[in-house]
Design a protein around this motif. Structure first.
Motif, PDB file in Angstrom:
ATOM      1  N   GLU A 165      85.527 -13.660  34.281  1.00  0.00           N
ATOM      2  CA  GLU A 165      85.504 -12.508  33.370  1.00  0.00           C
ATOM      3  C   GLU A 165      86.720 -11.605  33.627  1.00  0.00           C
ATOM      4  O   GLU A 165      87.298 -11.628  34.694  1.00  0.00           O
ATOM      5  CB  GLU A 165      84.220 -11.693  33.608  1.00  0.00           C
ATOM      6  N   GLY A 166      87.055 -10.806  32.637  1.00  0.00           N
ATOM      7  CA  GLY A 166      88.151  -9.827  32.819  1.00  0.00           C
ATOM      8  C   GLY A 166      89.472 -10.401  32.347  1.00  0.00           C
ATOM      9  O   GLY A 166      89.672 -11.619  32.358  1.00  0.00           O
ATOM     10  N   PRO A 167      90.359  -9.505  31.919  1.00  0.00           N
ATOM     11  CA  PRO A 167      91.638  -9.976  31.367  1.00  0.00           C
ATOM     12  C   PRO A 167      92.656 -10.330  32.453  1.00  0.00           C
ATOM     13  O   PRO A 167      92.597  -9.811  33.555  1.00  0.00           O
ATOM     14  CB  PRO A 167      92.121  -8.783  30.555  1.00  0.00           C
ATOM     15  N   LEU A 168      93.562 -11.237  32.123  1.00  0.00           N
ATOM     16  CA  LEU A 168      94.693 -11.576  32.989  1.00  0.00           C
ATOM     17  C   LEU A 168      95.920 -11.622  32.069  1.00  0.00           C
ATOM     18  O   LEU A 168      96.099 -12.567  31.294  1.00  0.00           O
ATOM     19  CB  LEU A 168      94.455 -12.939  33.659  1.00  0.00           C
ATOM     20  N   ALA A 169      96.722 -10.547  32.170  1.00  0.00           N
ATOM     21  CA  ALA A 169      97.797 -10.387  31.166  1.00  0.00           C
ATOM     22  C   ALA A 169      99.107 -11.017  31.630  1.00  0.00           C
ATOM     23  O   ALA A 169      99.408 -11.067  32.819  1.00  0.00           O
ATOM     24  CB  ALA A 169      98.003  -8.907  30.881  1.00  0.00           C
TER      25      ALA A 169
END
Ligand code: ADP
Length: 493
Positions: free
Chosen positions: A368-372
Motif C-alpha cells: 500500500e502507499g505511493p512510490l513516486a
C-alpha cells in the motif's frame, strides 16, 4: 593545388610564419652585431683619446715644452701621435689652438690638413672642464644600414692640452669606424642567405608534413567514398598512432553500428514477413478446404471457419505487436512526469486479472502507499503489461503472479514474478531479442511472436532503466526492472 585547399592555406601560412620568424631572428642578430661593433668603435676612439692625452701630458713635462714655440710643440705631438693614426686607418687627428678673445679655433697641426672643427661646442666643453669629451655624430639608421651599407656614424673625442706658453689647445680625434662597418657589410650577405635558406626549409618541411597528413586523409576519404548504403563491410585504414588513425577508428565504429542496424533491420523484415506468411498460408489452405467441401460437410466447414478465425486473430495480434514495437522506438514521444509506480502496477494487475479470469491465478500487488518517480507512466504501464501478460501466459492455472516495488538509493526496482514454467538457462541471454521464443512449439500454444520482451526492453532502456531476468525451469521466472527515480537531464515534461 586549389587556392582554397588546406595545402594551399598551409603554404601561405608557412611562408608568412617562416618569413616573420626568420626575418625577425636575422634582424635581431644584425642589431646585436651592429651594437657591439658600435661599442667597439667607441672603445677604439676612447683608447686613441687616452693615448693622445697621455702624449700631451708627457709633452708638457719634456724639454720640447720649454722651447715655447707652438710649431715645435705641434711637431712633437705629431711624432707622438703618428703611430696611433697609422694603426687606425681613417682616424683624423687635429691639434687646434684655443681661440683668443673673440677669435675661433686655429688649426696648429692635422694629419688631414684643412679639416674643419666638427663640434666647437664640445671642444669648448672639453676646454672648460679640462677633461676629455667624447661624442657620436651621425649613424643610427639601423634599417637603412641593414638594407644597403652599414653606417655607424663618427666617434669624436676632444682632449684638452695645456700649451707651454700658457695658451691652451685641443686635440680633436675623429674616428670613422670603417673597420667595424666592413665587418657588418661582410656579415649581411651570409645572414640574408641563411635566413632565406631557413625560410625555404621551414616551408618545405611544412609541406612535407602537410602532404603526409593529407595523404592519410585522402586514404580515409577514398575508403569512405567506396561505402554506399548496401556495402557496409568496408574498413578504413587504422594503422598508426596519429589523430587520423583515431578518426578512422571512430568512423569504423560508426560503420559497424550502421552495419549492425542494417542487419537487424533486414533480419526484422525477414522475420516479420515469415511470421505473417504462416497465418496467411493457413487461411488460404482453409479457404480452399471451404471451397471444396464446405457446402457438403458442415463439420469440416465449422472447423475451417474456426481455424480461419484463429489465424486471422494471430495476424491481428502480430500487426498490433509490430505497431507497438514501432511506436516504442519513437523515443521523442516519451513524456517526463512524476507518477506513482504502485498505482500503475495495480492497474496492470487488475487488467490481467480480468483477462485471465479462467486460469484462477493468484495476483499479488505492491505494498500500500505511493512510490513516486519521474518518467512516462503510459510507457512503463505498457512494459509492465507485457511482463504481467507473459507471467499469466506461462504460468499454469492456479499459479501466482506478483508485482512488487521498492526503492533502492536513487532507483526504483520493480519485480514481476510468477510460479510458471520458467525459462531454460541457455535461453535467458536471448529472450529480449526480436522474434526470439524460448520454445517455439510452446509459444505457438500461447500465441506469442517473441516481440513482447524486445518492446519492454526498448521502453525501459529509453526511460534510462535496465531490465533483466532470473528464472528456474519448472518453478518460475522473475523480471527485474530498475528505473531512475529522479528527473533525467534534458527530458521533456
Ligand atoms: P512472446 O510473445 O512469445 O511471449 P516475448 O518476447 O514476450 O514473446 O517472450 C519471449 C520468450 O520468452 C517467450 O516466447 C517465452 O518462451 C519466454 N518467456 C517470456 N516471459 C516468460 C515467463 N514469464 N515465463 C516463462 N517464459 C517466458
Amino acid at each position: 593545388m586549389r587556392l582554397k585547399s588546406i595545402r594551399a592555406r598551409v603554404l601561405y601560412l608557412a611562408a608568412v610564419f617562416a618569413a616573420l620568424l626568420v626575418g625577425s631572428v636575422t634582424l635581431a642578430t644584425y642589431f646585436v652585431v651592429s651594437q657591439s661593433m658600435d661599442a667597439s668603435a667607441r672603445e677604439t676612439c676612447s683608447h686613441i683619446a687616452s693615448f693622445a692625452a697621455a702624449a700631451a701630458q708627457r709633452l708638457e713635462g719634456s724639454s720640447d715644452a720649454g722651447a715655447g714655440a707652438a710649431g715645435t710643440e705641434a711637431g712633437a705631438l705629431q711624432r707622438a701621435l703618428e703611430p696611433v693614426t697609422a694603426l687606425f686607418d681613417g682616424t683624423q687627428v687635429t691639434l687646434w689652438a684655443a681661440p683668443g678673445a673673440g677669435g675661433g679655433f686655429r688649426e696648429a697641426w692635422s694629419n688631414a690638413p684643412g679639416a674643419r672643427l666638427r663640434s666647437p661646442a664640445d671642444a669648448d666643453r672639453a676646454l672648460a672642464s679640462g677633461k676629455t669629451v667624447q661624442v657620436k655624430v651621425g649613424g643610427g639608421r639601423f634599417l637603412a644600414g641593414f638594407l644597403s651599407r652599414a653606417d655607424l656614424g663618427l666617434w669624436i673625442a676632444y682632449v684638452p692640452v695645456q700649451a707651454s706658453d700658457g695658451g691652451r689647445a685641443i686635440i680633436e680625434i675623429v674616428h670613422d669606424p670603417v673597420c667595424q662597418e666592413s665587418v657588418l657589410d661582410g656579415a649581411r650577405a651570409p645572414m640574408v642567405a641563411v635566413g632565406l635558406l631557413a625560410t625555404a626549409i621551414a616551408i618545405l618541411m611544412m609541406q612535407i608534413v602537410m602532404g603526409w597528413v593529407l595523404s592519410l586523409v585522402d586514404q580515409v576519404r577514398r575508403a569512405a567514398d567506396s561505402i554506399d548504403a548496401g556495402q557496409l563491410d568496408v574498413r578504413l585504414p587504422e594503422e598508426g598512432e596519429h589523430e587520423i588513425a583515431e578518426l578512422a577508428k571512430s568512423l569504423n565504429a560508426l560503420i559497424d553500428r550502421l552495419r549492425k542496424r542494417a542487419e537487424a533491420q533486414t533480419r526484422f523484415v525477414a522475420d516479420a514477413s515469415h511470421e505473417l506468411a504462416t497465418p496467411v498460408a493457413g487461411i488460404r489452405g482453409y479457404v480452399n478446404i471451404l471451397r471444396a467441401w464446405g457446402a457438403e460437410d458442415p463439420e469440416m466447414r465449422d472447423e475451417a471457419i474456426a481455424a480461419i478465425d484463429r489465424e486471422s486473430r494471430r495476424m491481428a495480434k502480430l500487426c498490433s505487436d509490430l505497431l507497438s514495437m514501432i511506436r516504442s522506438e519513437e523515443i521523442l514521444e516519451f513524456k517526463h512526469v512524476r507518477y506513482d509506480i504502485n498505482a500503475v502496477a495495480r492497474e496492470v494487475l487488475a487488467n490481467a486479472a480480468t483477462r485471465y479470469i479462467d486460469k484462477h491465478l493468484e495476483f499479488l500487488g505492491p505494498e500500500e502507499g505511493p512510490l513516486a518517480l519521474w518518467g512516462d507512466p503510459d510507457r512503463i504501464e505498457e512494459a509492465l503489461g507485457i511482463l504481467v501478460d507473459n507471467a499469466c501466459k506461462y504460468t499454469p492455472a492456479g499459479g501466482r503472479v506478483q508485482v512488487s516495488t521498492r526503492r533502492h538509493k536513487d532507483r526504483i526496482i520493480v519485480e514481476v514474478s510468477d510460479t510458471g514454467i520458467g525459462i531454460p538457462e541457455e535461453d535467458l541471454p536471448n529472450i529480449f531479442e526480436r522474434f526470439y521464443r524460448s520454445d517455439a512449439s510452446r509459444s505457438k500454444e500461447t500465441g506469442g511472436f517473441g516481440l513482447g520482451l524486445s518492446i519492454a526492453k526498448h521502453i525501459v532502456d529509453a526511460s534510462g532503466g535496465m531490465i533483466w531476468a532470473r528464472s528456474k525451469l519448472g518453478s518460475g521466472t522473475t523480471f527485474i526492472i530498475s528505473l531512475p527515480r529522479n528527473k533525467q537531464k534534458g527530458a521533456n515534461e
